[in-house]
Write an enzyme that holds these catalytic residues in place. Structure first.
Site, PDB file in Angstrom:
ATOM      1  N   SER A 142       0.845  -1.196   0.000  1.00  0.00           N
ATOM      2  CA  SER A 142       0.000   0.000   0.000  1.00  0.00           C
ATOM      3  C   SER A 142       0.876   1.239   0.000  1.00  0.00           C
ATOM      4  CB  SER A 142      -0.903   0.006   1.240  1.00  0.00           C
ATOM      5  OG  SER A 142      -1.562   1.255   1.392  1.00  0.00           O
ATOM      6  N   TYR A 155      -0.826  -0.828  10.433  1.00  0.00           N
ATOM      7  CA  TYR A 155      -0.961  -1.065   9.001  1.00  0.00           C
ATOM      8  C   TYR A 155       0.192  -0.418   8.233  1.00  0.00           C
ATOM      9  CZ  TYR A 155      -3.176  -1.473   4.403  1.00  0.00           C
ATOM     10  OH  TYR A 155      -3.459  -1.778   3.096  1.00  0.00           O
TER      11      TYR A 155
END
Length: 253
Positions: A142, A155
């Site tokens: 990501s 994350y």
């Protein structure tokens, strides 16, 4: 499988194993590859959902990414059948952090799925790929891994680690037939992002993301980043000085 250009890629002669293919980008990519004629094997915990994704067009091999033994058995089976060309790790965990709190248990969950789960896949596929001197491994990371952001402690940290890990793997296996590719999307409409209550600029569908990835797989790029607006924004963000970054992001914490 070495990454080639679009003209050289004949998906009808390729195979793909997608881990984390029950929903979201993993499921959309599995369908995209199957539509292109690829032999697709899909893995996730829920066999019933996998069967819905497959529609009898894919091989279904249920397993948890945290189960190294199960992943190893699937990898060995696929390798013996000559079906370990492309491996895509799309499984992931995301939960937004509570403001001004650090939850060690949630951080651990991110690490267990996004990093230790990934390491289980790598341990299962690298040995047979080394033996065959060919293979193509892709991780769905990501742009959140580019810079530290409030609300994304676990994350963002694990996505940054994935990017770093695959950069190291590319350097380590540079003179072999094994390719390591990183996919770093911006905001994609998936069950994982459906709970987000904050603005998600340049949001795209899982189906559109899968098309971006397929084009990227047919290129020689070590990293696939999309959509282009988010790619440009996050690349620029990497050069913002630390003090200014903290001031800018701290306003929205």
């Amino acid at each position: 499988m070495a990454v080639g250009n679009r003209e050289e890629m004949n998906w009808s002669r390729r195979s793909a194993w997608i881990i984390g293919a029950s929903t979201g980008i993993g499921a959309a990519l599995a369908k995209e590859l199957a539509n292109a004629g690829c032999q697709v094997t899909i893995t996730a915990r829920n066999e019933e959902v996998l069967n819905q994704v497959s529609q009898l067009r894919m091989s279904v091999k249920p397993a948890d990414i945290n189960n190294a033994e199960a992943l190893g058995a699937i990898a060995n089976e696929l390798s013996a059948a000559g079906r370990l060309d492309l491996v895509v790790v799309a499984a992931g965990y995301w939960k937004r952090d509570d403001p001004l709190e650090f939850n060690a248990e949630e951080f651990r969950r991110h690490v267990e799925t996004n990093l230790l789960g990934l390491s289980n896949v790598l341990e299962s596929v690298i040995p047979p790929m080394k033996k065959a001197n060919k293979g193509h491994v892709v991780v769905l990371s990501s742009v959140a891994g580019y810079r530290g952001m409030p609300g994304s402690l676990g994350y963002g940290a694990t996505k940054a680690a994935q990017i770093n890990l695959f950069e190291a793997l590319r350097a380590t296996f540079n003179k072999t037939g094994i390719t390591f590719q990183t996919v770093s999307p911006g905001f994609v409409e998936t069950p994982m992002t459906s709970t987000n209550t904050f603005p998600m600029p340049f949001l795209i569908s899982s189906e559109e993301a899968a098309k971006h990835i397929l084009r990227g797989l047919e290129s020689s790029k070590p990293e696939i980043v999309f959509p282009w607006q988010m790619a440009v924004a996050m690349k620029i963000a990497k050069f913002i000085p630390q003090r200014l970054w903290v001031k800018l992001l701290g306003r929205n914490a």
